[in-house]
Design a protein around this motif. Structure first.
Motif, PDB file in Angstrom:
ATOM      1  N   ARG A 160     -17.944 -42.735  31.825  1.00  0.00           N
ATOM      2  CA  ARG A 160     -17.157 -43.721  31.077  1.00  0.00           C
ATOM      3  C   ARG A 160     -15.776 -43.904  31.710  1.00  0.00           C
ATOM      4  O   ARG A 160     -15.285 -45.035  31.835  1.00  0.00           O
ATOM      5  N   ALA A 161     -15.146 -42.782  32.087  1.00  0.00           N
ATOM      6  CA  ALA A 161     -13.801 -42.870  32.664  1.00  0.00           C
ATOM      7  C   ALA A 161     -13.809 -43.625  33.994  1.00  0.00           C
ATOM      8  O   ALA A 161     -12.934 -44.464  34.251  1.00  0.00           O
ATOM      9  N   GLU A 162     -14.813 -43.338  34.845  1.00  0.00           N
ATOM     10  CA  GLU A 162     -14.890 -44.025  36.138  1.00  0.00           C
ATOM     11  C   GLU A 162     -15.147 -45.513  35.949  1.00  0.00           C
ATOM     12  O   GLU A 162     -14.521 -46.354  36.610  1.00  0.00           O
ATOM     13  N   LEU A 163     -16.073 -45.829  35.054  1.00  0.00           N
ATOM     14  CA  LEU A 163     -16.349 -47.239  34.797  1.00  0.00           C
ATOM     15  C   LEU A 163     -15.117 -47.944  34.261  1.00  0.00           C
ATOM     16  O   LEU A 163     -14.776 -49.054  34.680  1.00  0.00           O
ATOM     17  N   PHE A 164     -14.441 -47.278  33.317  1.00  0.00           N
ATOM     18  CA  PHE A 164     -13.254 -47.896  32.725  1.00  0.00           C
ATOM     19  C   PHE A 164     -12.174 -48.114  33.785  1.00  0.00           C
ATOM     20  O   PHE A 164     -11.589 -49.200  33.870  1.00  0.00           O
ATOM     21  N   LEU A 169     -36.562  -7.661  26.445  1.00  0.00           N
ATOM     22  CA  LEU A 169     -37.003  -8.903  27.066  1.00  0.00           C
ATOM     23  C   LEU A 169     -36.687 -10.104  26.174  1.00  0.00           C
ATOM     24  O   LEU A 169     -36.185 -11.138  26.648  1.00  0.00           O
ATOM     25  N   VAL A 170     -36.962  -9.961  24.877  1.00  0.00           N
ATOM     26  CA  VAL A 170     -36.679 -11.055  23.943  1.00  0.00           C
ATOM     27  C   VAL A 170     -35.177 -11.317  23.873  1.00  0.00           C
ATOM     28  O   VAL A 170     -34.732 -12.472  23.838  1.00  0.00           O
ATOM     29  N   ALA A 171     -34.376 -10.242  23.862  1.00  0.00           N
ATOM     30  CA  ALA A 171     -32.919 -10.407  23.844  1.00  0.00           C
ATOM     31  C   ALA A 171     -32.437 -11.106  25.109  1.00  0.00           C
ATOM     32  O   ALA A 171     -31.527 -11.944  25.070  1.00  0.00           O
ATOM     33  N   GLY A 172     -33.075 -10.772  26.246  1.00  0.00           N
ATOM     34  CA  GLY A 172     -32.713 -11.445  27.498  1.00  0.00           C
ATOM     35  C   GLY A 172     -33.046 -12.928  27.464  1.00  0.00           C
ATOM     36  O   GLY A 172     -32.264 -13.770  27.928  1.00  0.00           O
ATOM     37  N   PHE A 173     -34.224 -13.262  26.892  1.00  0.00           N
ATOM     38  CA  PHE A 173     -34.573 -14.674  26.733  1.00  0.00           C
ATOM     39  C   PHE A 173     -33.577 -15.380  25.813  1.00  0.00           C
ATOM     40  O   PHE A 173     -33.219 -16.546  26.036  1.00  0.00           O
ATOM     41  N   SER A 174     -33.139 -14.694  24.771  1.00  0.00           N
ATOM     42  CA  SER A 174     -32.169 -15.281  23.856  1.00  0.00           C
ATOM     43  C   SER A 174     -30.857 -15.575  24.570  1.00  0.00           C
ATOM     44  O   SER A 174     -30.265 -16.652  24.415  1.00  0.00           O
ATOM     45  N   LEU A 175     -30.393 -14.584  25.363  1.00  0.00           N
ATOM     46  CA  LEU A 175     -29.159 -14.791  26.129  1.00  0.00           C
ATOM     47  C   LEU A 175     -29.320 -15.960  27.103  1.00  0.00           C
ATOM     48  O   LEU A 175     -28.423 -16.809  27.233  1.00  0.00           O
ATOM     49  N   GLY A 176     -30.473 -16.012  27.786  1.00  0.00           N
ATOM     50  CA  GLY A 176     -30.705 -17.108  28.723  1.00  0.00           C
ATOM     51  C   GLY A 176     -30.760 -18.457  28.033  1.00  0.00           C
ATOM     52  O   GLY A 176     -30.273 -19.464  28.575  1.00  0.00           O
ATOM     53  N   ALA A 177     -31.340 -18.498  26.820  1.00  0.00           N
ATOM     54  CA  ALA A 177     -31.425 -19.770  26.102  1.00  0.00           C
ATOM     55  C   ALA A 177     -30.038 -20.257  25.696  1.00  0.00           C
ATOM     56  O   ALA A 177     -29.730 -21.451  25.804  1.00  0.00           O
ATOM     57  N   VAL A 178     -29.200 -19.335  25.227  1.00  0.00           N
ATOM     58  CA  VAL A 178     -27.826 -19.712  24.875  1.00  0.00           C
ATOM     59  C   VAL A 178     -27.089 -20.206  26.121  1.00  0.00           C
ATOM     60  O   VAL A 178     -26.371 -21.213  26.088  1.00  0.00           O
ATOM     61  N   MET A 179     -27.262 -19.497  27.231  1.00  0.00           N
ATOM     62  CA  MET A 179     -26.608 -19.883  28.483  1.00  0.00           C
ATOM     63  C   MET A 179     -27.019 -21.295  28.899  1.00  0.00           C
ATOM     64  O   MET A 179     -26.168 -22.136  29.216  1.00  0.00           O
ATOM     65  N   LEU A 180     -28.331 -21.569  28.883  1.00  0.00           N
ATOM     66  CA  LEU A 180     -28.812 -22.891  29.301  1.00  0.00           C
ATOM     67  C   LEU A 180     -28.361 -23.983  28.338  1.00  0.00           C
ATOM     68  O   LEU A 180     -28.009 -25.091  28.760  1.00  0.00           O
ATOM     69  N   GLY A 181     -28.355 -23.679  27.034  1.00  0.00           N
ATOM     70  CA  GLY A 181     -27.919 -24.663  26.054  1.00  0.00           C
ATOM     71  C   GLY A 181     -26.458 -25.030  26.228  1.00  0.00           C
ATOM     72  O   GLY A 181     -26.097 -26.219  26.230  1.00  0.00           O
ATOM     73  N   VAL A 182     -25.607 -24.018  26.376  1.00  0.00           N
ATOM     74  CA  VAL A 182     -24.176 -24.273  26.560  1.00  0.00           C
ATOM     75  C   VAL A 182     -23.928 -24.988  27.877  1.00  0.00           C
ATOM     76  O   VAL A 182     -23.149 -25.960  27.942  1.00  0.00           O
ATOM     77  N   ALA A 183     -24.593 -24.526  28.946  1.00  0.00           N
ATOM     78  CA  ALA A 183     -24.409 -25.167  30.254  1.00  0.00           C
ATOM     79  C   ALA A 183     -24.854 -26.632  30.214  1.00  0.00           C
ATOM     80  O   ALA A 183     -24.179 -27.519  30.754  1.00  0.00           O
ATOM     81  N   ALA A 184     -26.000 -26.886  29.564  1.00  0.00           N
ATOM     82  CA  ALA A 184     -26.497 -28.265  29.478  1.00  0.00           C
ATOM     83  C   ALA A 184     -25.522 -29.150  28.716  1.00  0.00           C
ATOM     84  O   ALA A 184     -25.258 -30.291  29.122  1.00  0.00           O
ATOM     85  N   LEU A 185     -24.969 -28.640  27.616  1.00  0.00           N
ATOM     86  CA  LEU A 185     -24.000 -29.430  26.846  1.00  0.00           C
ATOM     87  C   LEU A 185     -22.748 -29.721  27.662  1.00  0.00           C
ATOM     88  O   LEU A 185     -22.257 -30.849  27.686  1.00  0.00           O
ATOM     89  N   VAL A 186     -22.229 -28.704  28.329  1.00  0.00           N
ATOM     90  CA  VAL A 186     -21.013 -28.888  29.126  1.00  0.00           C
ATOM     91  C   VAL A 186     -21.260 -29.886  30.256  1.00  0.00           C
ATOM     92  O   VAL A 186     -20.447 -30.796  30.499  1.00  0.00           O
ATOM     93  N   ILE A 187     -22.391 -29.743  30.952  1.00  0.00           N
ATOM     94  CA  ILE A 187     -22.689 -30.621  32.083  1.00  0.00           C
ATOM     95  C   ILE A 187     -22.882 -32.066  31.622  1.00  0.00           C
ATOM     96  O   ILE A 187     -22.280 -33.000  32.169  1.00  0.00           O
ATOM     97  N   VAL A 188     -23.730 -32.245  30.605  1.00  0.00           N
ATOM     98  CA  VAL A 188     -24.051 -33.609  30.171  1.00  0.00           C
ATOM     99  C   VAL A 188     -22.824 -34.308  29.599  1.00  0.00           C
ATOM    100  O   VAL A 188     -22.539 -35.466  29.927  1.00  0.00           O
ATOM    101  N   MET A 189     -22.062 -33.619  28.746  1.00  0.00           N
ATOM    102  CA  MET A 189     -20.889 -34.249  28.145  1.00  0.00           C
ATOM    103  C   MET A 189     -19.824 -34.551  29.202  1.00  0.00           C
ATOM    104  O   MET A 189     -19.152 -35.581  29.151  1.00  0.00           O
ATOM    105  N   SER A 190     -19.665 -33.666  30.181  1.00  0.00           N
ATOM    106  CA  SER A 190     -18.686 -33.907  31.252  1.00  0.00           C
ATOM    107  C   SER A 190     -19.103 -35.092  32.112  1.00  0.00           C
ATOM    108  O   SER A 190     -18.269 -35.918  32.486  1.00  0.00           O
ATOM    109  N   VAL A 191     -20.398 -35.179  32.417  1.00  0.00           N
ATOM    110  CA  VAL A 191     -20.882 -36.303  33.220  1.00  0.00           C
ATOM    111  C   VAL A 191     -20.748 -37.610  32.437  1.00  0.00           C
ATOM    112  O   VAL A 191     -20.339 -38.640  32.994  1.00  0.00           O
ATOM    113  N   MET A 192     -21.062 -37.583  31.145  1.00  0.00           N
ATOM    114  CA  MET A 192     -20.918 -38.793  30.331  1.00  0.00           C
ATOM    115  C   MET A 192     -19.460 -39.227  30.250  1.00  0.00           C
ATOM    116  O   MET A 192     -19.143 -40.418  30.361  1.00  0.00           O
TER     117      MET A 192
END
Length: 416
Positions: free
Chosen positions: A53-57, A26-49
């Protein structure tokens, strides 16, 4: 890191603990899920940012150019000479004279502030930001003396105007009378409605032939500014340096960085801040991986001791547990990339769904400039995110693997 056959077998066994070790799984599953959410959040937020900027420019520069040459007092009597000098400057691709003046508009009792933009007819038809975003009517019908104008979609909504509506433009520069200056009011027919995608532009811009703007504002043959496009927006300063010397004190040259400095600097600071904050999520996930491996090592202490007595080396134990932790991290990273890609593909649908469920306007264009949620994934940033996640995951496995490698089989098996 190359594993032997028995090391791979043990690593596979430890990745799926037995019935009595469901908590570790269970703890290993939570760890995998945390990595998944962290990577997904970084990819989504950086892509949207990046997309924001590109659309505004693209939209701001597409409509306002890389730089503008503004006349002292808002007038350029010798604009033809400045246009010729700008076009002769190496690196300049176009120079467009125009008039830009804030006025008031009125229709059916509704009054809105507008920004008049007078351009030559060939420049209006050659502007991709305008011609590519016409939602109603035709820009080709805007000719000098026709009394026709093009307005933004948000302005049309605010005024309640449509194609063919007679909109009055009110200029404070009118005729002088014994009772003061009488504002100049001229009616124009709406011939086209455009939607650039930037709220402020769609809410305020009124486009007309430059000759009509000169007549409305009583400017004679003068222009207000010259919009300049260059081959490279990031090098606009060095490119226009010769033009600045030629113009001297006749006009002022302002590039896109000067005109929108606060906006783009705020976006840059926000990108860095969001990247750092979201990296902390991956760091927390790495700590979860470390804790799950520590519990796995403690539960497998007897097995480790037996393996050591059978000839397994310390380095073999290190490799086994580093492989277990790294596998959890890699699976989380892959899942995060997939989740991020799916979210970005359906991003506007997700926003619309959340708005429908909550009843809240999450993407108000009057606040966020753009009418839709943008996205522009950067491969270099995605690679950096993956490398950071891999590094943190690897570092999280070192201590538990070192503890497993330093297990003393004599102490463990003394009372067995």
């Amino acid at each position: 890191m190359i594993l032997s056959r028995y090391e791979r077998m043990i690593a596979r066994r430890y990745l799926l603990p037995g019935k009595g070790e469901a908590f570790i799984l269970l703890v290993a599953g939570f760890s995998l899920g945390a990595v998944m959410l962290g990577v997904a959040a970084l990819v989504i937020v950086m892509s949207v940012m990046n997309g924001f900027r590109a659309e505004l420019f693209d939209k701001i520069v597409g409509l306002n150019g890389h730089a503008v040459v503004q006349g002292i007092g808002g007038r350029l009597p010798d604009w033809r000479d400045i246009v010729a000098q700008a076009k002769a400057t190496p690196g300049v691709t176009s120079a467009v004279p125009m008039i830009e003046q804030p006025l008031m508009s009125s229709y059916n009792g509704r009054v809105e502030g507008v920004l008049i933009r007078g351009m030559r007819t060939e420049d209006i038809r050659g502007n991709a930001s305008l011609t590519g975003n016409v939602v109603m009517g035709r820009l080709a019908s805007l000719t000098p003396g026709s009394g026709r104008i093009a307005i933004g979609s948000r302005l049309a909504e605010s005024l309640g105007a449509q194609i063919g509506s007679e909109v009055s433009l009110i200029s404070p520069q009118g005729q002088a009378t014994p009772f003061g200056t009488v504002p100049r009011i001229v009616s124009y027919t709406v011939a086209a409605i455009f939607e650039i995608g930037v709220y402020d532009y769609d809410k305020a811009y009124v486009v007309m032939p430059i000759e009509d703007a000169q007549t409305l504002l009583l400017m004679g043959d003068a222009a207000g500014m010259v919009e300049v496009q260059t081959v490279d927006a990031d090098k606009v300063g060095p490119i226009l340096a010769p033009l600045v010397e030629k113009i001297g004190n006749r006009a002022v040259v302002s590039d896109w960085r000067t005109m929108n400095a606060q906006l783009f600097e705020a976006l840059a600071v926000e990108r860095v801040a969001m990247f750092v904050v979201l990296c902390i999520i991956i760091l927390v996930a790495a700590f979860n991986i470390a804790s799950s491996l520590i519990m796995l090592v403690r539960s497998k202490t007897r097995d480790i001791a037996i393996l050591r007595t059978m000839g397994a080396t310390r380095s073999a134990m290190m490799r086994i547990f580093i492989t277990v932790g790294s596998t959890i991290g890699v699976l989380g990273i892959v899942a995060g990339l997939l989740l991020g890609a799916v979210f970005l593909f359906f991003r506007q649908g997700v926003v619309n769904f959340v708005q429908l469920v909550t009843g809240q306007n999450l993407w108000d264009p009057s606040i966020r400039y753009l009418t839709e949620l943008p996205s522009k994934p950067d491969p270099a940033e995605i690679v950096a995110i993956v490398l950071i996640a891999l590094l943190l995951t690897f570092l999280a496995t070192v201590y538990p693997a070192w503890k497993a490698a330093n297990t003393d089989p004599v102490q463990v098996l003394r009372y067995e």
